[in-house]
Motif scaffolding. Structure first.
Motif, PDB file in Angstrom:
ATOM      1  N   ILE A  47      76.101 159.217   7.590  1.00  0.00           N
ATOM      2  CA  ILE A  47      75.116 159.783   6.666  1.00  0.00           C
ATOM      3  C   ILE A  47      73.973 158.807   6.373  1.00  0.00           C
ATOM      4  CG2 ILE A  47      76.301 159.040   4.556  1.00  0.00           C
ATOM      5  CD1 ILE A  47      74.615 162.482   5.211  1.00  0.00           C
ATOM      6  N   GLU A  48      74.226 157.524   6.590  1.00  0.00           N
ATOM      7  CA  GLU A  48      73.176 156.535   6.389  1.00  0.00           C
ATOM      8  C   GLU A  48      72.034 156.717   7.390  1.00  0.00           C
ATOM      9  OE1 GLU A  48      76.196 154.905   9.233  1.00  0.00           O
ATOM     10  OE2 GLU A  48      76.279 155.913   7.268  1.00  0.00           O
ATOM     11  N   LYS A  49      72.284 157.459   8.470  1.00  0.00           N
ATOM     12  CA  LYS A  49      71.249 157.726   9.467  1.00  0.00           C
ATOM     13  C   LYS A  49      70.500 159.031   9.191  1.00  0.00           C
ATOM     14  CE  LYS A  49      73.659 155.236  13.170  1.00  0.00           C
ATOM     15  NZ  LYS A  49      74.219 155.342  14.549  1.00  0.00           N
ATOM     16  N   VAL A  50      70.942 159.770   8.178  1.00  0.00           N
ATOM     17  CA  VAL A  50      70.297 161.020   7.785  1.00  0.00           C
ATOM     18  C   VAL A  50      69.404 160.743   6.574  1.00  0.00           C
ATOM     19  CG1 VAL A  50      70.671 163.391   6.982  1.00  0.00           C
ATOM     20  CG2 VAL A  50      72.282 162.348   8.601  1.00  0.00           C
ATOM     21  N   LYS A  51      68.179 161.218   6.612  1.00  0.00           N
ATOM     22  CA  LYS A  51      67.266 160.996   5.485  1.00  0.00           C
ATOM     23  C   LYS A  51      67.929 161.413   4.179  1.00  0.00           C
ATOM     24  CE  LYS A  51      62.826 161.475   7.892  1.00  0.00           C
ATOM     25  NZ  LYS A  51      61.568 162.256   7.969  1.00  0.00           N
ATOM     26  N   ARG A  52      67.767 160.591   3.162  1.00  0.00           N
ATOM     27  CA  ARG A  52      68.453 160.806   1.887  1.00  0.00           C
ATOM     28  C   ARG A  52      68.113 162.163   1.264  1.00  0.00           C
ATOM     29  NH1 ARG A  52      71.395 157.498  -1.377  1.00  0.00           N
ATOM     30  NH2 ARG A  52      71.281 157.763  -3.635  1.00  0.00           N
ATOM     31  N   GLU A  53      66.906 162.655   1.516  1.00  0.00           N
ATOM     32  CA  GLU A  53      66.511 163.944   0.950  1.00  0.00           C
ATOM     33  C   GLU A  53      67.379 165.079   1.480  1.00  0.00           C
ATOM     34  OE1 GLU A  53      62.631 165.452   2.681  1.00  0.00           O
ATOM     35  OE2 GLU A  53      62.705 163.450   3.578  1.00  0.00           O
ATOM     36  N   TYR A  54      68.026 164.877   2.652  1.00  0.00           N
ATOM     37  CA  TYR A  54      68.862 165.914   3.228  1.00  0.00           C
ATOM     38  C   TYR A  54      70.334 165.769   2.866  1.00  0.00           C
ATOM     39  CZ  TYR A  54      64.683 166.861   5.983  1.00  0.00           C
ATOM     40  OH  TYR A  54      63.396 167.159   6.368  1.00  0.00           O
ATOM     41  N   HIS A  55      70.678 164.784   2.044  1.00  0.00           N
ATOM     42  CA  HIS A  55      72.046 164.671   1.558  1.00  0.00           C
ATOM     43  C   HIS A  55      72.263 165.750   0.493  1.00  0.00           C
ATOM     44  CE1 HIS A  55      72.249 160.061   2.565  1.00  0.00           C
ATOM     45  NE2 HIS A  55      71.645 160.759   3.516  1.00  0.00           N
ATOM     46  N   ARG A  56      73.478 166.284   0.448  1.00  0.00           N
ATOM     47  CA  ARG A  56      73.790 167.298  -0.569  1.00  0.00           C
ATOM     48  C   ARG A  56      73.560 166.733  -1.969  1.00  0.00           C
ATOM     49  NH1 ARG A  56      79.766 168.033  -1.103  1.00  0.00           N
ATOM     50  NH2 ARG A  56      79.553 167.930   1.156  1.00  0.00           N
ATOM     51  N   GLN A  57      72.860 167.491  -2.807  1.00  0.00           N
ATOM     52  CA  GLN A  57      72.556 167.011  -4.148  1.00  0.00           C
ATOM     53  C   GLN A  57      72.187 168.154  -5.079  1.00  0.00           C
ATOM     54  OE1 GLN A  57      68.494 164.825  -3.962  1.00  0.00           O
ATOM     55  NE2 GLN A  57      69.271 164.841  -1.849  1.00  0.00           N
ATOM     56  N   ILE A  58      72.379 167.916  -6.361  1.00  0.00           N
ATOM     57  CA  ILE A  58      71.959 168.882  -7.384  1.00  0.00           C
ATOM     58  C   ILE A  58      70.543 168.541  -7.804  1.00  0.00           C
ATOM     59  CG2 ILE A  58      72.393 169.742  -9.718  1.00  0.00           C
ATOM     60  CD1 ILE A  58      75.371 169.232  -9.229  1.00  0.00           C
ATOM     61  N   VAL A  59      69.699 169.564  -7.858  1.00  0.00           N
ATOM     62  CA  VAL A  59      68.283 169.362  -8.187  1.00  0.00           C
ATOM     63  C   VAL A  59      67.846 170.384  -9.236  1.00  0.00           C
ATOM     64  CG1 VAL A  59      67.721 168.450  -5.899  1.00  0.00           C
ATOM     65  CG2 VAL A  59      67.514 170.914  -6.330  1.00  0.00           C
ATOM     66  N   ASN A  60      66.740 170.086  -9.913  1.00  0.00           N
ATOM     67  CA  ASN A  60      66.099 171.087 -10.757  1.00  0.00           C
ATOM     68  C   ASN A  60      65.493 172.152  -9.849  1.00  0.00           C
ATOM     69  OD1 ASN A  60      66.544 169.916 -13.357  1.00  0.00           O
ATOM     70  ND2 ASN A  60      64.965 168.401 -12.899  1.00  0.00           N
ATOM     71  N   TYR A  61      65.658 173.413 -10.214  1.00  0.00           N
ATOM     72  CA  TYR A  61      65.148 174.488  -9.354  1.00  0.00           C
ATOM     73  C   TYR A  61      64.733 175.672 -10.223  1.00  0.00           C
ATOM     74  CZ  TYR A  61      64.712 177.446  -5.225  1.00  0.00           C
ATOM     75  OH  TYR A  61      64.227 178.262  -4.217  1.00  0.00           O
ATOM     76  N   ASP A  62      63.442 175.921 -10.248  1.00  0.00           N
ATOM     77  CA  ASP A  62      62.886 176.990 -11.076  1.00  0.00           C
ATOM     78  C   ASP A  62      62.806 178.278 -10.257  1.00  0.00           C
ATOM     79  OD1 ASP A  62      61.663 178.443 -13.061  1.00  0.00           O
ATOM     80  OD2 ASP A  62      59.660 177.601 -12.706  1.00  0.00           O
ATOM     81  N   THR A  63      63.591 179.262 -10.607  1.00  0.00           N
ATOM     82  CA  THR A  63      63.599 180.526  -9.876  1.00  0.00           C
ATOM     83  C   THR A  63      64.036 181.658 -10.798  1.00  0.00           C
ATOM     84  OG1 THR A  63      64.529 181.705  -7.973  1.00  0.00           O
ATOM     85  CG2 THR A  63      65.984 180.173  -9.098  1.00  0.00           C
ATOM     86  N   LYS A  64      63.633 182.858 -10.450  1.00  0.00           N
ATOM     87  CA  LYS A  64      64.081 184.045 -11.179  1.00  0.00           C
ATOM     88  C   LYS A  64      65.335 184.640 -10.559  1.00  0.00           C
ATOM     89  CE  LYS A  64      59.429 185.292 -12.774  1.00  0.00           C
ATOM     90  NZ  LYS A  64      58.352 186.322 -12.767  1.00  0.00           N
ATOM     91  N   GLU A  65      65.752 184.086  -9.414  1.00  0.00           N
ATOM     92  CA  GLU A  65      66.956 184.580  -8.753  1.00  0.00           C
ATOM     93  C   GLU A  65      68.202 184.171  -9.544  1.00  0.00           C
ATOM     94  OE1 GLU A  65      66.846 186.617  -6.284  1.00  0.00           O
ATOM     95  OE2 GLU A  65      64.683 186.413  -5.906  1.00  0.00           O
TER      96      GLU A  65
END
Length: 204
Positions: A47-65
């Motif tokens: 995983i150290e070779k995968v860009k950190r932005e593509y690691h599984r993570q919880i983020v703020n996400y604004d949606t009506k869904e």
């Protein structure tokens, strides 16, 4: 001594949780180790070779869904599973290469563990060497659908597209599939366990 003991306890708590944090948000970079599942042993992802932005993570996400909806952002190469309270679980993905992109709304109609892969006739025509799998390729570590597959249906029935695992972890963040959305195997297992059959999927 009390300070050292506190710091040690905090470090152990972080290690046991299987994640670190960005600000106050968890990132699950330590959850890509070897996994034994249904008799198969998935290798550790470097995983150290995968860009950190593509690691599984919880983020703020604004949606009506509503929570439980899957939103696929093909331009940014992210898949979001909408959660409550303005949050989402975000996964890095690989998407369709040029000429195989698609957009639309579907639903998860079938969930399968260690699925059989059957290349469509059009793919076999483009790649005749795949004809040997016309009857289906057995599940396994080299199977293109990986450890899990979520089958997307629309009003016309089976769309032919899948959310699935892949042994090709280095394809995450790239456009190189035939239209399906691929995740690292450890991530598709996590998504599979969180998402319900019948869930809405938006690809944009």
């Amino acid at each position: 001594m009390r300070v050292k003991a506190f710091l040690l306890a905090a470090a152990l708590a972080t290690a046991l949780s299987g994640c670190s944090t960005i600000g106050s948000m968890p990132i699950f970079s330590s959850n890509y180790g070897s996994v034994t599942d249904a008799g198969y042993t998935l290798p550790r992802i470097p995983i150290e070779k995968v860009k950190r932005e593509y690691h599984r993570q919880i983020v703020n996400y604004d949606t009506k869904e509503k929570p439980g909806t899957v939103v696929v952002d093909t331009s940014k190469k992210f898949l979001y599973l909408v959660m409550a309270d303005g949050k989402a679980m975000r996964y890095g993905i690989g998407v369709g290469r040029e000429g195989f992109e698609w957009r639309g709304t579907a639903r998860i109609a079938i969930k399968r563990e260690w699925p059989t892969w059957t290349p469509p006739a059009a793919m076999i025509k483009r790649q005749p060497e795949l004809a040997k799998y016309a009857g289906g390729m057995e599940p396994g570590l080299k199977n293109p659908l990986g450890a899990r597959a979520l089958y997307l249906f629309n009003k016309g029935g089976d769309s032919g597209y899948r959310l699935h695992g892949t042994p090709e972890w280095n394809s995450i963040g790239k456009a190189m599939s035939s239209g399906c959305i691929r995740l690292m195997n450890q991530d598709i297992i996590d998504l599979y366990n969180r998402v319900d059959n019948g869930a809405k999927v938006i690809v944009m």
